[in-house]
Motif scaffolding. Structure first.
Motif, short mmCIF file in Angstrom:
data_model
loop_
_atom_site.label_atom_id
_atom_site.label_comp_id
_atom_site.label_asym_id
_atom_site.label_seq_id
_atom_site.Cartn_x
_atom_site.Cartn_y
_atom_site.Cartn_z
N ARG A 1 0.82 -1.22 0.00
CA ARG A 1 0.00 0.00 0.00
C ARG A 1 0.85 1.26 0.00
O ARG A 1 0.33 2.36 0.05
CB ARG A 1 -0.94 -0.01 1.21
CG ARG A 1 -1.87 -1.22 1.22
CD ARG A 1 -2.79 -1.26 2.41
NE ARG A 1 -3.70 -2.40 2.37
CZ ARG A 1 -3.42 -3.60 2.87
NH1 ARG A 1 -2.25 -3.83 3.45
NH2 ARG A 1 -4.31 -4.58 2.78
N LYS A 2 2.18 1.09 -0.01
CA LYS A 2 3.09 2.25 -0.06
C LYS A 2 3.94 2.14 -1.31
O LYS A 2 4.70 1.19 -1.47
CB LYS A 2 4.01 2.25 1.16
CG LYS A 2 3.35 2.72 2.41
CD LYS A 2 4.40 2.99 3.49
CE LYS A 2 3.73 3.07 4.85
NZ LYS A 2 4.44 2.25 5.84
N TYR A 3 3.80 3.12 -2.18
CA TYR A 3 4.53 3.13 -3.44
C TYR A 3 5.42 4.36 -3.50
O TYR A 3 5.13 5.38 -2.87
CB TYR A 3 3.54 3.12 -4.61
CG TYR A 3 2.67 1.88 -4.61
CD1 TYR A 3 3.11 0.71 -5.22
CD2 TYR A 3 1.44 1.86 -3.97
CE1 TYR A 3 2.33 -0.44 -5.20
CE2 TYR A 3 0.65 0.72 -3.94
CZ TYR A 3 1.11 -0.43 -4.56
OH TYR A 3 0.34 -1.57 -4.53
N TRP B 1 -2.99 6.49 -1.52
CA TRP B 1 -1.91 5.67 -2.04
C TRP B 1 -1.22 6.41 -3.18
O TRP B 1 -1.88 7.09 -3.96
CB TRP B 1 -2.44 4.35 -2.57
CG TRP B 1 -2.97 3.45 -1.51
CD1 TRP B 1 -3.09 3.73 -0.18
CD2 TRP B 1 -3.46 2.12 -1.69
NE1 TRP B 1 -3.63 2.66 0.47
CE2 TRP B 1 -3.87 1.66 -0.43
CE3 TRP B 1 -3.59 1.29 -2.79
CZ2 TRP B 1 -4.39 0.39 -0.23
CZ3 TRP B 1 -4.12 0.03 -2.60
CH2 TRP B 1 -4.51 -0.42 -1.34
N LYS B 2 0.08 6.22 -3.30
CA LYS B 2 0.83 6.97 -4.29
C LYS B 2 0.98 6.25 -5.62
O LYS B 2 1.72 6.70 -6.47
CB LYS B 2 2.24 7.22 -3.73
CG LYS B 2 2.38 8.51 -2.96
CD LYS B 2 3.79 9.03 -3.17
CE LYS B 2 4.41 9.58 -1.93
NZ LYS B 2 5.86 9.46 -1.97
N THR B 3 0.33 5.11 -5.81
CA THR B 3 0.53 4.38 -7.06
C THR B 3 0.14 5.22 -8.27
O THR B 3 -0.98 5.72 -8.33
CB THR B 3 -0.25 3.06 -7.04
OG1 THR B 3 -0.19 2.49 -8.33
CG2 THR B 3 -1.71 3.26 -6.66
N THR C 1 8.02 0.05 -5.26
CA THR C 1 7.89 0.14 -3.80
C THR C 1 9.23 -0.12 -3.14
O THR C 1 10.10 -0.75 -3.75
CB THR C 1 6.85 -0.90 -3.30
OG1 THR C 1 6.68 -0.73 -1.89
CG2 THR C 1 7.29 -2.33 -3.56
#
Ligand code: FMN
Length: 240
Positions: free
Chosen positions: A16-18, A63-65, A130
């Motif tokens: 969940r962290k990108y 989220w950063k995706t 990631t």
């Protein structure tokens, strides 16, 4: 260097962290071609994945995706299990490429013309670069015990036990009959959760995909008249 999908089963995690860095065009092509060539559970159901940008999606977590997969399917019996089956292979593949990924049941497509004719939007999968490491060992999984997911604890069911599921609900249950294994979806308490019911059908396909990835040559799936089981929906019968 790609790792076999089965090797990713005890190591993958929902990311969940990108970093926010976009995946390169050639990697996107590799991913799209894997999606198009993954093994279906029901070959007669047409499925399509589109790569969409974050701006085309509404979701509730920051989220950063930069990009996601938007998954579409014809609405035919078994289509949710089929989507779970195909795109869990994709989840394992993305993680074997060194990317993070996460099924995203809580996301919606904005109305930006990404429809696919004759298909409905089913679910999203986030993916991207990631810094989160893969899991080091099985103790990092929060899962039911082998006794809780089957009538007889069975090591061969370990890939299903470790499968991801919506809200980690792990709705699968297995019973044995000779060398056949019947697959059920636990429906206890589902009447109150229509959304979870849909997600749980995807989850069943996900667990089957992990059994397929671990047994790519011998895995067989068919739907017959499986024995009835209280509070459970019969999904099919497998041999491994
Ligand atoms: C169908 C499906 C939908 C999911 N939707 C979300 C979601 O909307 N948001 C989220 O943070 N995680 C979502 N997840 C991830 C699960 O919470 C996660 O798989 C589960 O907690 C097990 O953790 P693991 O994948 O790291 O092993 C979803 C998983 C599945 C299979």
């Amino acid at each position: 260097m790609m790792t076999p999908l089965a090797d990713m089963i005890p190591r993958r995690r929902s990311v969940r962290k990108y970093t926010g860095e976009a995946v390169s065009g050639s990697d996107l092509e590799t991913i799209q071609s894997f999606c198009a060539n993954a093994t279906p559970l029901f070959p007669e159901i047409q499925v399509q994945a589109k790569i969409v940008q974050k701006e085309q999606v509404r979701f509730y977590l920051p989220w950063k995706t930069p990009q996601l997969l938007a998954i579409f399917s014809e609405n035919k019996p078994g289509f949710l299990e089929n989507v779970g089956f195909i795109f869990q292979q994709v989840d394992l593949f993305l993680q074997s490429m060194g990317l993070g990924s996460c099924w995203l049941g809580l996301g919606k497509l904005r109305d930006v013309g990404v429809d696919v004719e004759g298909m409905e939007f089913v679910i999203l999968m986030a993916f991207g670069h990631t810094n989160e490491p893969l899991r080091g060992d099985i103790s990092q999984f929060q899962r039911k015990s082998p006794q809780e997911i089957a009538d007889i604890p069975d090591r061969r069911l370990e890939p299903a036990r470790l499968a991801p599921s919506s809200t980690n609900s792990q709705p699968w249950y297995f019973t044995h009959e000779g060398d056949k294994i019947h697959v059920y979806q636990n429906e206890a308490g589902l009447l109150r959760h229509k959304m979870l019911g849909k997600m749980n059908q995807i989850d069943i396909g996900i667990a089957l995909a992990q059994l397929y990835a671990a047994n790519p040559n011998s895995f067989r799936f068919q739907q017959t008249d499986g024995p009835a089981l209280k509070n459970h929906r019969y999904c099919g019968t497998i041999t491994l």
